[in-house]
Design an enzyme around this catalytic site. Structure first.
Site, PDB file in Angstrom:
ATOM      1  N   ASN A  48       0.851  -1.177   0.000  1.00 33.43           N
ATOM      2  CA  ASN A  48       0.000   0.000   0.000  1.00 33.43           C
ATOM      3  C   ASN A  48       0.894   1.236   0.000  1.00 33.43           C
ATOM      4  O   ASN A  48       1.782   1.367   0.846  1.00 33.43           O
ATOM      5  CB  ASN A  48      -0.899  -0.039   1.247  1.00 33.43           C
ATOM      6  CG  ASN A  48      -1.902   1.079   1.274  1.00 33.43           C
ATOM      7  OD1 ASN A  48      -1.551   2.247   1.203  1.00 33.43           O
ATOM      8  ND2 ASN A  48      -3.169   0.732   1.416  1.00 33.43           N
ATOM      9  N   HIS A  59      -3.373   0.738  -3.589  1.00 30.88           N
ATOM     10  CA  HIS A  59      -3.469  -0.308  -2.583  1.00 30.88           C
ATOM     11  C   HIS A  59      -2.420  -1.379  -2.878  1.00 30.88           C
ATOM     12  O   HIS A  59      -1.850  -1.424  -3.973  1.00 30.88           O
ATOM     13  CB  HIS A  59      -4.866  -0.914  -2.597  1.00 30.88           C
ATOM     14  CG  HIS A  59      -5.925   0.006  -2.102  1.00 30.88           C
ATOM     15  ND1 HIS A  59      -7.096  -0.456  -1.566  1.00 30.88           N
ATOM     16  CD2 HIS A  59      -6.001   1.360  -2.048  1.00 30.88           C
ATOM     17  CE1 HIS A  59      -7.855   0.554  -1.205  1.00 30.88           C
ATOM     18  NE2 HIS A  59      -7.209   1.679  -1.502  1.00 30.88           N
ATOM     19  N   GLU A  61      -2.636  -4.627  -3.435  1.00 33.39           N
ATOM     20  CA  GLU A  61      -2.962  -5.512  -4.548  1.00 33.39           C
ATOM     21  C   GLU A  61      -2.778  -4.794  -5.880  1.00 33.39           C
ATOM     22  O   GLU A  61      -2.306  -5.392  -6.852  1.00 33.39           O
ATOM     23  CB  GLU A  61      -4.401  -6.028  -4.418  1.00 33.39           C
ATOM     24  CG  GLU A  61      -4.646  -6.875  -3.181  1.00 33.39           C
ATOM     25  CD  GLU A  61      -5.037  -6.076  -1.938  1.00 33.39           C
ATOM     26  OE1 GLU A  61      -5.542  -6.694  -0.991  1.00 33.39           O
ATOM     27  OE2 GLU A  61      -4.841  -4.843  -1.902  1.00 33.39           O
ATOM     28  N   SER A  84      -7.607  -9.111   4.058  1.00 27.92           N
ATOM     29  CA  SER A  84      -8.750  -9.336   3.169  1.00 27.92           C
ATOM     30  C   SER A  84      -8.898  -8.146   2.218  1.00 27.92           C
ATOM     31  O   SER A  84      -8.889  -7.001   2.657  1.00 27.92           O
ATOM     32  CB  SER A  84     -10.018  -9.508   4.008  1.00 27.92           C
ATOM     33  OG  SER A  84     -11.142  -9.701   3.185  1.00 27.92           O
ATOM     34  N   CYS A  86     -10.166  -5.155   0.013  1.00 29.44           N
ATOM     35  CA  CYS A  86     -11.306  -4.234   0.034  1.00 29.44           C
ATOM     36  C   CYS A  86     -12.123  -4.438  -1.245  1.00 29.44           C
ATOM     37  O   CYS A  86     -11.755  -5.212  -2.126  1.00 29.44           O
ATOM     38  CB  CYS A  86     -10.808  -2.792   0.142  1.00 29.44           C
ATOM     39  SG  CYS A  86      -9.969  -2.216  -1.358  1.00 29.44           S
ATOM     40  N   CYS A  89     -10.089  -3.642  -4.465  1.00 32.39           N
ATOM     41  CA  CYS A  89      -9.148  -4.680  -4.870  1.00 32.39           C
ATOM     42  C   CYS A  89      -9.861  -5.977  -5.241  1.00 32.39           C
ATOM     43  O   CYS A  89      -9.410  -6.715  -6.113  1.00 32.39           O
ATOM     44  CB  CYS A  89      -8.123  -4.897  -3.773  1.00 32.39           C
ATOM     45  SG  CYS A  89      -7.074  -3.430  -3.535  1.00 32.39           S
ATOM     46  N   ASP A 149      -7.970   5.063   5.102  1.00 34.11           N
ATOM     47  CA  ASP A 149      -7.683   4.011   4.131  1.00 34.11           C
ATOM     48  C   ASP A 149      -8.924   3.183   3.815  1.00 34.11           C
ATOM     49  O   ASP A 149      -9.118   2.790   2.664  1.00 34.11           O
ATOM     50  CB  ASP A 149      -6.562   3.092   4.648  1.00 34.11           C
ATOM     51  CG  ASP A 149      -6.028   2.193   3.553  1.00 34.11           C
ATOM     52  OD1 ASP A 149      -5.533   2.721   2.552  1.00 34.11           O
ATOM     53  OD2 ASP A 149      -6.115   0.966   3.714  1.00 34.11           O
TER      54      ASP A 149
END
Length: 152
Positions: A48, A59, A61, A84, A86, A89, A149
């Site tokens: 991130n 982010h 990912e 996990s 968001c 993503c 975030d």
């Protein structure tokens, strides 16, 4: 596609954890990710960078996906993330047909991994204590940045 085993998933998670720690050391949010090819090759990794780059879309990912560069297909690939994913993503995973997501932990934030599973993405949640501790400490020490975030 063969299902991933716990040992392989944990080995790949180590790459994402190293990225999360790099992000934290840079003053950012400690979430890391890595994208692995169907053959197990590391395609891209990242963390991130919303704070560091002033870019709300960066982010972990997304950073790993961008680092992987253009692929003919993402079928058979695995996104490994410390937290996990968001909704943003999770949408990336669906949009590009990433086949599998390995989640370090979903206790501090339960993102879109259930939705992904409902749409045919293989999900493996590892409940990794290191990932959980990393996020708990960050949330405790930087609640305003964390809430920014996650859009709260």
């Amino acid at each position: 596609m063969e299902r991933i085993d716990q040992a392989q998933a944990r080995a790949w998670l180590a790459t994402a954890v190293a990225e999360a720690r790099s992000g934290l050391a840079e003053g950012g949010i400690p979430i890391g990710a890595a994208l692995y090819g169907a053959d197990g090759t590391l395609l891209g990794r990242g963390h991130n960078r919303r704070v560091q780059d002033g870019d709300p879309s960066m982010h972990a990912e997304t950073a790993a996906f961008r680092a992987a560069g253009r692929q003919r297909t993402y079928r058979g690939t695995t996104m490994v993330t410390t937290l996990s994913p968001c909704w943003y993503c999770s949408g990336l995973v669906r949009q590009f047909g990433i086949s599998r997501v390995v989640v370090g932990e979903a206790e501090t934030f339960h993102g879109g991994h259930d939705w992904l599973a409902e749409h045919g993405v293989e999900i493996l949640v590892l409940d990794d204590t290191e990932c959980t501790a990393l996020m708990r400490d960050f949330i405790k020490n930087s609640p305003a940045l964390w809430n920014e975030d996650i859009g709260e």
